[in-house]
Design an enzyme around this catalytic site. Structure first.
Site, PDB file in Angstrom:
ATOM      1  CG  ASP B 225      -1.913   1.089   1.255  1.00 30.02           C
ATOM      2  OD1 ASP B 225      -2.710   1.164   0.301  1.00 30.02           O
ATOM      3  OD2 ASP B 225      -1.911   1.898   2.209  1.00 30.02           O
ATOM      4  CD  GLU B 255      -2.314   2.245  -3.633  1.00 24.50           C
ATOM      5  OE1 GLU B 255      -1.760   2.299  -2.520  1.00 24.50           O
ATOM      6  OE2 GLU B 255      -3.388   2.824  -3.889  1.00 24.50           O
ATOM      7  CG  ASP B 339      -7.946   2.739  -3.336  1.00 21.83           C
ATOM      8  OD1 ASP B 339      -8.676   2.982  -2.361  1.00 21.83           O
ATOM      9  OD2 ASP B 339      -6.765   2.382  -3.226  1.00 21.83           O
TER      10      ASP B 339
END
Lengths: 500, 500
Positions: B225, B255, B339
């Protein structure tokens, strides 16, 4: 109902340890150095004591005569006293974690020593999982019933204030409740300590399973923190049943400073921390050294005052008369703790007071408990000063005092009458008092003069056997047999035990 | 340096699961009922999905052709998305705890299916142990170096505001940094997400040991992340070395929505989440249905725009040209995620767009990834709407769409050329584009017409073999061999794959 308390407690000598302050193994890493061990304790500082440090010193405790350790909380907590529990299933990593407790239990049990943990079941901390879950999610959290929340904050209409802003802190100072000021009910309205909703079935099950887990793990008892605030006899009844089902010898001792009959009928706890006897001892043994300002610092001790010998005898009779003898024999008798100034400090630093009082506990029914360091002369005013690091250097120990502690314990172990509930007042006169204790055909006289002037006691005793001094605080006393007992000349600030 | 990515990734088909929303086993107790499964998702609500629910549905995933699952975070967190990590060593109890992960791993590995977890190493949550320790103790905490704190609050001169008062919230809204407004650096100045100080050796060791622990436990990869916010190549270099030492096939995928060459040189990660290809697919396959307002909701997608066939081909060339072919073959190619709005929703609900785009991913190098529910027609606008409960009732599934997903996956598995990095543009004309992919002597043509009108493509091909349609979105297309290739008449909103 018949009252059953664990047999081992009646013969036990406890030692209370504040885990951050007793001993440091040096084997638990600190990411940033703790405060110096010998510096004055502070509200937030850590000194880095740990459980392996205790394990390393079990021989010291065994030599002293200690047979049980009562630990202030050891579970993960973001506070040096660890009353703010973060995780009930994890021994604080700064104390060495669960593995360190395993090593400690093994080491203690090898020595036939018991371990009692502090159970903080009334409240959690503001860092506690289910509490944080509600702070984050409000009414959407499945844990919303675990605590007592302000509905306006549950819907995110108003922010929770677990770490109060200056405004919220001002509200608290002005006497507003924490429910109003920060959004939830908290112990003593302290935002750090959200109160559990023990009416919630999941909370009950959680707390009771915690109690079971650690008994299963191997601990020998629970000291219950502020348990009277869980105002629910069925909770404590179930607590007893469940931990006793795992180990029938589990000791359950509540922290209640006042009268506690409600919980001591045999269906809840075995005993309380006997602060009633603490107060009596301060009032008598402190004598003219008693520092009332210091002694009254704990809110429950605002009534402490000086006692004459007769008043002390009355207090002893009152305190021991409160409960069934089975309970009296299982009480945790203490002179001080982490929650009050050290006994010696309440007595203006006078070690005679401490020595007499310790002998008194060692000749009374109920398990005497040493607050770590008292035995080597550690002093300390009210919290946090009463939580000093145990002196690392033996040169700083009062070994004379420590030997006295050991002698009193040895006396207690050698003479069952010292532990008997069959104890009567022989005489209270001026500043002196004498008791007779009986057990197994043995008689013990214990006598104490808290005043500065000598007192002559004329004691009528039930046996014509010769009486011998078993232990005395010092020279100068005179014991003479009479036709129906003894006369005892007690110098000022002295105590003696005689046996026949 | 030579680049080594795990071989299994190149052939993998991923399925991304938002754990609270995919499936509920019914075997994890909730103390208070979660919100209804089929109600619109809310910011704070829990629907009660869990890992055993996933294990129960592994057959479904296997039937679809899925070979790997990428999970949004599963560690204990007081948030339904679980990006606010409370305890990195514990699977969230609401997901079934560590034992449920063990069962899931066993069930997946029996099916030769891989499990990749989401690693949130840039920031913790405001409930995290070491963070709470400093909130309570300030500078006295041994964890004071773990985060970036305001010195004035460390000394208790000013209160921390992890749950901001209205005043502190107003400061944040006015653009003040979290360090100033609430007392510590936080990701995007969100008080819930205190940023780790990864320069602190203890923090590095903690995070790297977490990464190791779960690889040792059995996971097959880490999705990282916001890893670019740990601006420290040595951290990610050590990360790679340590997890690869345990399992050399561990997949590491970051990410990063933008260009990521810095981390994709072979010494840090294997791949990124390929949002660059997502943006290209939206711009092209959305066609005249593209809902720019919705598609641009994620801050990194503000540049998304409609693409002609040539522009799309340029984008594909740009995106695949960014990295070494070894990396390209290991990318995580996705159409949407938790997201962003669902792909189908960005395309005005048009399933043709989704079908074409999925076929495109299945004929491209890099592992295609299904965001749970896309395959049965789940739609959803930007967070939280893109996180709906997976329809429990099969009658609510678009089984035609699901079959298409399965067919595309089957095609990909049957024809290695679909996964090849040896892919060239054959023609881009009007709204249609065609590619040639080669591997192992096999050739594959994939062609897509994102417009509403038919387009005739005249493709020059390197083989005289007859070309057969392997898969097509629907009827109406015409494929004719020519002397040096094929002509392909593509109806509007259609796609085809042909092989020779």
């Amino acid at each position: 109902m018949p009252i059953h308390t664990p047999a081992w407690v009646r013969d036990a000598v406890f030692y209370q340890i504040f885990p951050d302050r007793f001993a440091r193994s040096g084997r638990v890493p600190f990411d940033a150095p703790p405060e110096p061990w010998d510096s004055p304790p502070t509200t937030y500082g850590f000194k880095g004591g740990d459980l392996d440090g205790v394990t390393d010193r079990l021989d010291y405790l065994q030599d002293l005569g200690v047979t049980a350790i009562y630990f202030c909380p050891i579970f993960a907590s973001a506070a040096n006293h660890r009353y703010h529990t973060y995780d009930y299933m994890t021994v604080d990593p700064l104390l060495g974690g669960n593995d360190a407790l395993r090593r400690l239990l093994d080491g203690a049990h090898e020595r036939d020593m018991k371990i009692v943990l502090d159970g903080v079941f009334n409240h959690a901390s503001r860092g506690f999982w289910q509490f944080q879950h509600v702070l984050e999610n409000g009414a959407a959290s499945p844990y919303r019933e675990w605590f007592h929340f302000d509905p306006a904050r549950l819907t995110h209409r108003k922010p929770f204030q677990p770490y109060p802003s200056e405004e919220a802190a001002a509200e608290l100072r002005a006497g507003h409740g924490s429910l109003e000021a920060v959004g939830y009910a908290a112990w003593w309205n302290l935002p750090a300590l959200p109160k559990f909703n023990t009416d919630c079935p999941a909370v009950r099950e959680f707390l009771l399973s915690v109690a079971e887990y650690w008994v299963q793990f191997g601990i020998d008892g629970w000291r219950l923190d502020v348990p009277n605030e869980i105002d629910d006899d069925s909770f404590w009844g179930e607590f007893r049943q469940r931990v006793r089902a795992i180990n029938p010898d589990t000791y359950i001792v509540g922290e209640v400073w006042g009268e506690a009959s409600r919980w001591l009928q045999g269906d809840m706890w075995d005993a309380v921390m006997n602060y009633q006897i603490t107060a009596a001892c301060l009032g008598f043994f402190g004598g003219d050294k008693l520092d009332l300002e210091e002694a009254r610092r704990p809110s429950s001790f605002s009534h402490v005052r000086a006692f004459s010998a007769q008043e002390f005898a009355d207090q002893v009779a009152r305190v021991t008369g409160m409960y069934d003898p089975e309970i009296v024999a299982s009480q945790l008798n203490l002179l001080d703790s982490h929650d009050m100034p050290r006994f010696v400090t309440c007595c203006g630093g006078d070690k005679h007071a401490l020595k007499m009082a310790w002998l008194f506990l060692c000749t009374s029914a109920g398990a005497p408990c040493i607050y770590y360091g008292d035995e080597v002369g550690v002093d300390g005013a009210h919290d946090p000063d009463c939580r000093k690091g145990f002196p690392q250097n033996e040169a700083d120990w009062d070994t004379n005092l420590r030997d006295w502690y050991a002698d009193c314990i040895a006396l207690r172990k050698a003479h069952p009458a010292t532990r008997s509930t069959n104890k009567t007042l022989l005489q209270a006169k001026d500043s002196a008092v004498a008791f007779l204790s009986k057990a197994d055909g043995q008689n013990i006289v214990s006598a104490f003069n808290a005043g500065t002037r000598e007192v002559l006691l004329d004691l009528q005793l039930p046996t014509a056997q010769p009486w011998n001094v078993l232990l005395a605080t010092g020279p100068g006393l005179e014991l003479k047999s009479t036709s129906n007992g003894v006369t005892l000349l007690l110098p000022g600030r002295s105590a003696v035990v005689a046996g026949a």
